[in-house]
Design an enzyme around this catalytic site. Structure first.
Site, PDB file in Angstrom:
ATOM      1  N   HIS A   1      31.106  17.173  23.399  1.00 44.45           N
ATOM      2  CA  HIS A   1      31.748  16.869  22.114  1.00 44.45           C
ATOM      3  C   HIS A   1      33.210  16.466  22.323  1.00 44.45           C
ATOM      4  CE1 HIS A   1      31.342  17.736  17.543  1.00 44.45           C
ATOM      5  NE2 HIS A   1      32.161  16.711  17.761  1.00 44.45           N
TER       6      HIS A   1
ATOM      7  N   GLU B   1      25.849  23.827  19.730  1.00 38.40           N
ATOM      8  CA  GLU B   1      27.003  23.580  20.603  1.00 38.40           C
ATOM      9  C   GLU B   1      27.749  24.889  20.848  1.00 38.40           C
ATOM     10  OE1 GLU B   1      29.426  20.432  19.010  1.00 38.40           O
ATOM     11  OE2 GLU B   1      27.765  19.015  18.968  1.00 38.40           O
TER      12      GLU B   1
ATOM     13  N   ARG C   1      26.942  13.822  14.201  1.00 38.68           N
ATOM     14  CA  ARG C   1      26.638  15.246  14.177  1.00 38.68           C
ATOM     15  C   ARG C   1      25.267  15.455  14.815  1.00 38.68           C
ATOM     16  NH1 ARG C   1      31.185  16.083  13.882  1.00 38.68           N
ATOM     17  NH2 ARG C   1      32.385  17.323  12.386  1.00 38.68           N
TER      18      ARG C   1
END
Length: 326
Positions: free
Chosen positions: A285, A266, A237
């Site tokens: 991601h 993000e 994370r």
């Protein structure tokens, strides 16, 4: 009568058919405040929700008084207020197993591409800079036989250790809440405290969930303890790493490079300083983002919701204590 559920992320056709066979489904495009308001009655009647993204907190739960189960198409669940779910006896399901190998592949790709400067050098070739035999300013660093440090030895950490140790003859160091006997037996992994992990790892690979304890666990002080030749890999994370401290460490040579699949914000803002640094490999991601794995995650999430609303939960439950309350 079938239970009512809200689906807030589209599913492959066959999985949607399976969901429809068990529930009355209202599908919306994302768990946004606007969508929640527009489908207020569906949420008032919903006994289950299924999707990914969006906050499920106290305010949301007030608008879904009949909710009994939430199923997220992800392994992480930091967007859910688990304490609030527990208070209301709501089961939270996730998909922790199907993405293990794929995320480990992504982390190993970041190790290799950061060490060998794959992205940077490919761009230089595309830009026409390769005009003669390359010199040391194009060189990377070896991966094989280097020490790989894993911060968070769960399923993904174990799969990464397998790739690194058996495939690249890398000694494995790790730090976790407890000793991992399988990692030690299979890959000769050495448990160590965080300071030792930072000081001795050639690659520091982070595979941690985001909690109050892990937020900014890696900051300026921790980065300063790493080798100047070390590379930081984060596919856990984003907020586990203090991003500004990382930018500074990459700029001033505190560490050699970073491979990042997750970020504090993000999508990564286009003006992020990370995008200006040649020694950063930034990915959007993609840890679990293959067609096969994303299908498997959606399949598991559907099965999880069915199990939760039929009282047949055997796995993938974040808060099993709620089941005991029932």
């Amino acid at each position: 009568m079938k239970p009512s559920v809200v689906l807030y992320k589209s599913l492959p056709e066959d999985l949607r058919v399976r969901l429809d066979a068990h529930f009355n489904v209202t599908e919306i495009n994302g768990l946004t405040p606007e969508n929640i308001a527009a489908h207020a009655e569906a949420f008032r009647q919903a006994e289950g929700i299924l999707g990914s993204g969006g906050k499920v907190d106290v305010e949301f739960l007030q608008q879904a008084p009949k909710l009994r189960a939430a199923s997220t198409i992800s392994v992480g669940y930091d967007t859910f207020d688990v304490a609030a779910l527990n208070d209301k006896g709501i089961v939270l399901m996730h998909t922790p197993t199907v993405l293990t190998e794929t995320v480990a592949d992504t982390m190993m790709a970041l190790v290799l591409s950061s060490a060998r400067r794959v992205v940077e050098l490919a761009e230089r070739v595309k830009a026409g800079e390769w005009q003669k035999n390359i010199g040391p300013d194009w060189f990377g660093i070896d991966v094989h036989h280097k020490k790989l440090g894993i911060l968070g030895m769960g399923r993904i950490g174990l799969a990464l250790a397998q790739r690194a140790h058996l495939g690249f003859s890398m000694p494995i160091l790790y730090n976790a809440r407890k000793h991992h006997q399988e990692a030690e037996d299979r890959f000769d992994a050495q448990y160590c405290d965080l300071d030792t992990l930072l000081a001795e790892s050639d690659f520091l690979c982070i595979s941690l969930p985001l909690t109050a304890e892990t937020h900014h666990l890696i900051g300026r002080e921790q980065l300063a303890k790493m080798k100047p030749s070390a590379i930081l890999i984060n596919a856990g994370r984003g907020p586990v790493v203090d991003e500004q401290a990382l930018v500074d460490a990459l700029k001033d040579g505190t560490i050699f490079a970073a491979g990042l699949d997750v970020f504090e914000q993000e999508p990564l803002p286009v003006n992020s300083e990370l995008l200006k640094l040649r020694n950063v490999v930034p990915l959007p991601h993609i840890g679990s983002a293959t067609h096969e794995t994303r299908y498997g995650m959606a399949r598991d999430a559907v099965d999880n919701l069915i199990a939760a609303l039929t009282g047949k939960v055997e796995k993938n439950c974040v808060n099993p204590q709620v089941l005991k309350q029932g």
